[in-house]
Design an enzyme around this catalytic site. Structure first.
Site, PDB file in Angstrom:
ATOM      1  N   THR A  12       0.775  -1.215   0.000  1.00 13.98           N
ATOM      2  CA  THR A  12       0.000   0.000   0.000  1.00 13.98           C
ATOM      3  C   THR A  12       0.812   1.272   0.000  1.00 13.98           C
ATOM      4  O   THR A  12       1.690   1.475   0.832  1.00 13.98           O
ATOM      5  CB  THR A  12      -0.962   0.076   1.204  1.00 13.98           C
ATOM      6  OG1 THR A  12      -1.712  -1.110   1.282  1.00 13.98           O
ATOM      7  CG2 THR A  12      -1.902   1.242   1.076  1.00 13.98           C
ATOM      8  N   GLY A  58      -8.783   6.279   1.650  1.00 14.62           N
ATOM      9  CA  GLY A  58      -7.779   5.301   1.274  1.00 14.62           C
ATOM     10  C   GLY A  58      -7.278   4.682   2.563  1.00 14.62           C
ATOM     11  O   GLY A  58      -7.303   5.327   3.608  1.00 14.62           O
ATOM     12  N   SER A 137       3.457   1.838   2.982  1.00 14.01           N
ATOM     13  CA  SER A 137       4.862   1.469   2.798  1.00 14.01           C
ATOM     14  C   SER A 137       5.627   2.453   1.932  1.00 14.01           C
ATOM     15  O   SER A 137       6.773   2.775   2.199  1.00 14.01           O
ATOM     16  CB  SER A 137       4.962   0.071   2.188  1.00 14.01           C
ATOM     17  OG  SER A 137       4.377  -0.880   3.035  1.00 14.01           O
ATOM     18  N   ALA A 168       6.434   4.099  -7.072  1.00 13.33           N
ATOM     19  CA  ALA A 168       6.481   2.715  -7.567  1.00 13.33           C
ATOM     20  C   ALA A 168       7.859   2.370  -8.123  1.00 13.33           C
ATOM     21  O   ALA A 168       8.284   1.213  -8.049  1.00 13.33           O
ATOM     22  CB  ALA A 168       5.409   2.503  -8.632  1.00 13.33           C
ATOM     23  N   CYS A 171       9.980   2.221  -4.386  1.00 14.72           N
ATOM     24  CA  CYS A 171       9.552   1.322  -3.305  1.00 14.72           C
ATOM     25  C   CYS A 171       9.132  -0.039  -3.861  1.00 14.72           C
ATOM     26  O   CYS A 171       8.221  -0.107  -4.691  1.00 14.72           O
ATOM     27  CB  CYS A 171       8.387   1.962  -2.540  1.00 14.72           C
ATOM     28  SG  CYS A 171       7.751   0.923  -1.207  1.00 14.72           S
ATOM     29  N   THR A 174       5.315  -1.018  -3.702  1.00 16.21           N
ATOM     30  CA  THR A 174       4.360  -0.156  -4.400  1.00 16.21           C
ATOM     31  C   THR A 174       4.392  -0.496  -5.880  1.00 16.21           C
ATOM     32  O   THR A 174       5.456  -0.702  -6.445  1.00 16.21           O
ATOM     33  CB  THR A 174       4.754   1.335  -4.219  1.00 16.21           C
ATOM     34  OG1 THR A 174       4.844   1.624  -2.824  1.00 16.21           O
ATOM     35  CG2 THR A 174       3.751   2.265  -4.868  1.00 16.21           C
TER      36      THR A 174
END
Length: 185
Positions: A12, A58, A137, A168, A171, A174
């Protein structure tokens, strides 16, 4: 989020961006266990309509725990229509003091198109200073990227999408499978 019961669970990145009379919440779709991606298309951004008013949320953490909290938030908003801050504070108080709720492991990012709040089980209801908030995260990566992108002429959705793409790329918890919800202020 990882804990003692489920070591190695990660996932997440949720990002909220406010700009130009709009608030965008974007969330990725990845859930990982250790080095393994268990699911890449999870949907962690939801639109609620308590009392006919749109609220976008979210969540990061346990899905069942987050859904329990979202149900509670929806009830708080039905009891105080149009008062997002009050509903979030009441939820945080319950979450902190209730024997059952205090064991829930999740974080929420909530907006009504005007206000943005991060709500935690520690009793926090935080409103961002710079029109950007992030959890999960990859939250810090997305937050840093979005704050930098606010220096450009991009609109809220473009900032959110580009910041999530940067997160993305950095990480490992992600991915680029985004769910994006937009509310007008």
């Amino acid at each position: 989020m990882a804990d003692d019961k489920f070591p190695g669970w990660h996932g997440t990145t949720i990002l909220a961006v406010r700009r130009g009379g709009k608030v965008v919440i974007a969330g990725d779709g990845q859930v990982s266990v250790g080095q393994t991606v268990m699911k890449g298309t999870a949907r962690k951004v939801r639109r609620l309509q308590p009392g006919g008013r749109d609220v976008v949320t979210g969540f990061a953490g346990s899905t069942a725990d987050a859904f329990t909290l979202l149900e509670r938030l929806e009830k708080k908003l039905e009891g105080a229509p149009g008062q997002l801050q009050r509903a979030c504070v009441e939820l945080a108080k319950d979450w902190r003091t209730d024997k059952y709720l205090r064991n829930l492991e999740a974080m929420l990012l909530v907006t009504d198109g005007d206000q943005i709040f991060v709500v935690t089980g520690a009793g926090d209801v935080l409103e961002p200073e710079h029109d950007v908030a992030a959890i999960g995260s990859g939250g810090n990566f997305a937050l840093a990227a979005a704050r930098g992108l606010l220096e450009t002429d991009l609109d809220a959705e473009q900032v959110a999408r580009r910041a999530m793409a940067i997160a993305a790329d950095i990480c490992v918890y992600t991915n680029g499978n985004l769910t994006v919800e937009i509310l007008e202020g």
